[in-house]
Design an enzyme around this catalytic site. Structure first.
Site, short mmCIF file in Angstrom:
data_model
loop_
_atom_site.label_atom_id
_atom_site.label_comp_id
_atom_site.label_asym_id
_atom_site.label_seq_id
_atom_site.Cartn_x
_atom_site.Cartn_y
_atom_site.Cartn_z
N LYS A 48 39.49 24.91 45.26
CA LYS A 48 38.87 26.18 44.84
C LYS A 48 39.50 26.79 43.59
CE LYS A 48 35.88 26.54 46.95
NZ LYS A 48 34.79 25.51 46.85
N GLY A 50 38.85 25.39 40.42
CA GLY A 50 38.09 25.03 39.23
C GLY A 50 37.86 23.53 39.06
N THR A 51 37.92 22.79 40.15
CA THR A 51 37.73 21.33 40.11
C THR A 51 36.35 20.97 39.56
OG1 THR A 51 38.78 21.50 42.29
CG2 THR A 51 38.23 19.28 41.51
N TRP A 53 34.29 22.62 37.83
CA TRP A 53 34.19 23.00 36.42
C TRP A 53 34.78 21.89 35.53
CZ3 TRP A 53 36.25 28.51 34.72
CH2 TRP A 53 35.57 28.92 33.59
N HIS A 104 43.32 16.44 44.91
CA HIS A 104 43.91 17.68 45.42
C HIS A 104 45.32 17.40 45.93
CE1 HIS A 104 40.30 19.99 45.03
NE2 HIS A 104 39.64 19.42 46.02
N ARG A 126 44.79 28.73 39.63
CA ARG A 126 43.98 29.95 39.68
C ARG A 126 44.72 31.01 40.49
NH1 ARG A 126 37.80 30.34 42.31
NH2 ARG A 126 37.25 32.31 41.30
N SER A 134 37.73 32.55 47.46
CA SER A 134 36.76 31.45 47.29
C SER A 134 36.83 30.51 48.51
CB SER A 134 37.07 30.70 46.00
OG SER A 134 36.14 29.68 45.78
N MET A 228 25.84 25.83 34.67
CA MET A 228 26.24 24.82 35.67
C MET A 228 25.55 25.06 37.01
SD MET A 228 30.22 23.82 35.25
CE MET A 228 30.31 23.15 36.91
N LYS A 254 30.44 32.89 42.74
CA LYS A 254 30.43 34.02 41.79
C LYS A 254 30.98 33.61 40.43
CE LYS A 254 30.63 38.15 44.67
NZ LYS A 254 31.44 39.35 44.97
#
Ligand code: A3P
Length: 291
Positions: A48, A50-51, A53, A104, A126, A134, A228, A254
Site C-alpha cells: 500500500k 505505491g506498488t 503506481w 514486498h 509512504r 489504505s 490510471m 483515493k
C-alpha cells in the site's frame, strides 16, 4: 487471479507474517532460490505504498513512453511479484532481460543471489499513517486477506507487525540500512504526489534511461491517479468481485496523501506517533512527511 483464493491465514516466513493464500510455501521457496540477473530492476515496497503506481511508471520508462505494455498486460503480469503464487507459472526465469519485478520482501528475505548481483532496487516509502489507512480499506475489500477487525484492533496488529509482510518499521529500517546503497533509489509516495515528472526524471537517471522532456511529461500524464483509474490493466477491475469487493472500497481508492486524518481519532493518531517516534529514534533518514 486464481479461483481457489480463500480468506487467508498467516504463516511466518523468516519471522515475518505472510498471507498463505497469496504466498504459498512453494512460492516463497521459489523466490528465495530465484537467480537474480545483474540487469534486473526491482520495485520494493511495503504493501500500500505505491506498488501499482510504480508498475505503471517503470514499464513506461523502459518502453520509452510506448503505452502498449501498460494497456495490454495487467500490472501483475507486466511487473510480477517475485513471491506471489503466480510467479512459478509465469516462469520468471525465462523472461528476457531487463526484467522488471516487484517485491514486498523485507531486506533480509531477498533471494541470496540478489545480494551478490548488481540488480537495481527502486524502494518506495509512504507515510505509515496513510499506509495504515489504505491497508485498512484494502484488507476489508480483499476477501482473500485476513479480516482486519475494527480500526482499533487493526491498529494494534499493524503497530506490532501482525499484518502481511510484518512491521512497517522493520521493513523501512531494513531497506534504509541496506549495504547496497549504490544500487538502491529511495523514493516516497509523497514526493511522487508533489512532483511526478521530477520523480520520473530521477528514476530515469538511476536506470540510465535518457528520455526527452516531452516523453517524461507524457508518462507523468498517463500515470496520474485519474488516468490510471481508467486503465483496466491497472485498476484491478479484472479481478472478480468475489475476491475484491469494490462495494466496500476500490483498489485505486483515493490516491492522496494525508487521508489518515479522515480515519484516525486524535487518540489513535497520538498513540501511533508515540510508537513511530520510539521505533524510528535511531533512523537518520529525513522523511518528507515529518517536515
Ligand atoms: P489509497 O488506498 O490511499 O488510495 P499499492 O499499489 O502499493 O497496493 O498501493 C495502493 C495505494 O496507491 C492506493 O492508495 C492507491 O490509490 C495508490 N495509487 C495507485 N496509483 C496511484 C496514482 N497514480 N497516484 C496516486 N496514488 C496511487
Amino acid at each position: 487471479m486464481k479461483c481457489e483464493l480463500k480468506r487467508s491465514f498467516y504463516v511466518q516466513h523468516r519471522g515475518v507474517y505472510v498471507p498463505i493464500a497469496l504466498h504459498p510455501l512453494e512460492s516463497l521457496k521459489y523466490a528465495e532460490e530465484f537467480t537474480v540477473r545483474d540487469d534486473d530492476i526491482f520495485i520494493g515496497t511495503y504493501p500500500k505504498s505505491g506498488t501499482t503506481w510504480m508498475q505503471e511508471i517503470v514499464p513506461l520508462i523502459m518502453s520509452g513512453g510506448d503505452l502498449k505494455p501498460v494497456l495490454t498486460l495487467p500490472n501483475w503480469d507486466r511487473v510480477p511479484w517475485l513471491e506471489e503464487h503466480r510467479a512459478i507459472e509465469l516462469k520468471l526465469e525465462d523472461r528476457p532481460s531487463p526484467r522488471i519485478l516487484a517485491t514486498h520482501f523485507q531486506y533480509p528475505m531477498m533471494p541470496k543471489s540478489w545480494f551478490n548481483s548488481k540488480a537495481k532496487m527502486l524502494y518506495v516509502m509512504r507515510n505509515p499513517k496513510d499506509v495504515f489507512t489504505s491497508s485498512y480499506h484494502y484488507y476489508k475489500m480483499a476477501t482473500y486477506l485476513v479480516d482486519p477487525g475494527t480500526c482499533d484492533e487493526f491498529l494494534m496488529k499493524f503497530l506490532n507487525g501482525k499484518v502481511m509482510f510484518g512491521s512497517w518499521f522493520d521493513h523501512v529500517k531494513g531497506w534504509l540500512n541496506a549495504k547496497e546503497k549504490d544500487r538502491i533509489l529511495y523514493l516516497t509516495y509523497e514526493e511522487m504526489i508533489m512532483d511526478l515528472k521530477g520523480s520520473i526524471s530521477k528514476i530515469c537517471s538511476f536506470l540510465g534511461k535518457s528520455l526527452s522532456e516531452e516523453v517524461m511529461e507524457r508518462i507523468a500524464d498517463h500515470c496520474t491517479f485519474k488516468n490510471m483509474k481508467q486503465n483496466k490493466m491497472s485498476n484491478y477491475s479484472l479481478v472478480p468481485k468475489q475476491f475484491m469487493d469494490t462495494s466496500k472500497s476500490e483498489f485505486l481508492r483515493k490516491g492522496i496523501s494525508g487521508d489518515w486524518k479522515n480515519l484516525f481519532t486524535v487518540a489513535q493518531a497520538e498513540f501511533f506517533d508515540s510508537v513511530y517516534k520510539e521505533k524510528l529514534k535511531d533512523v537518520d533518514f529525513k522523511f518528507i512527511w515529518d517536515k
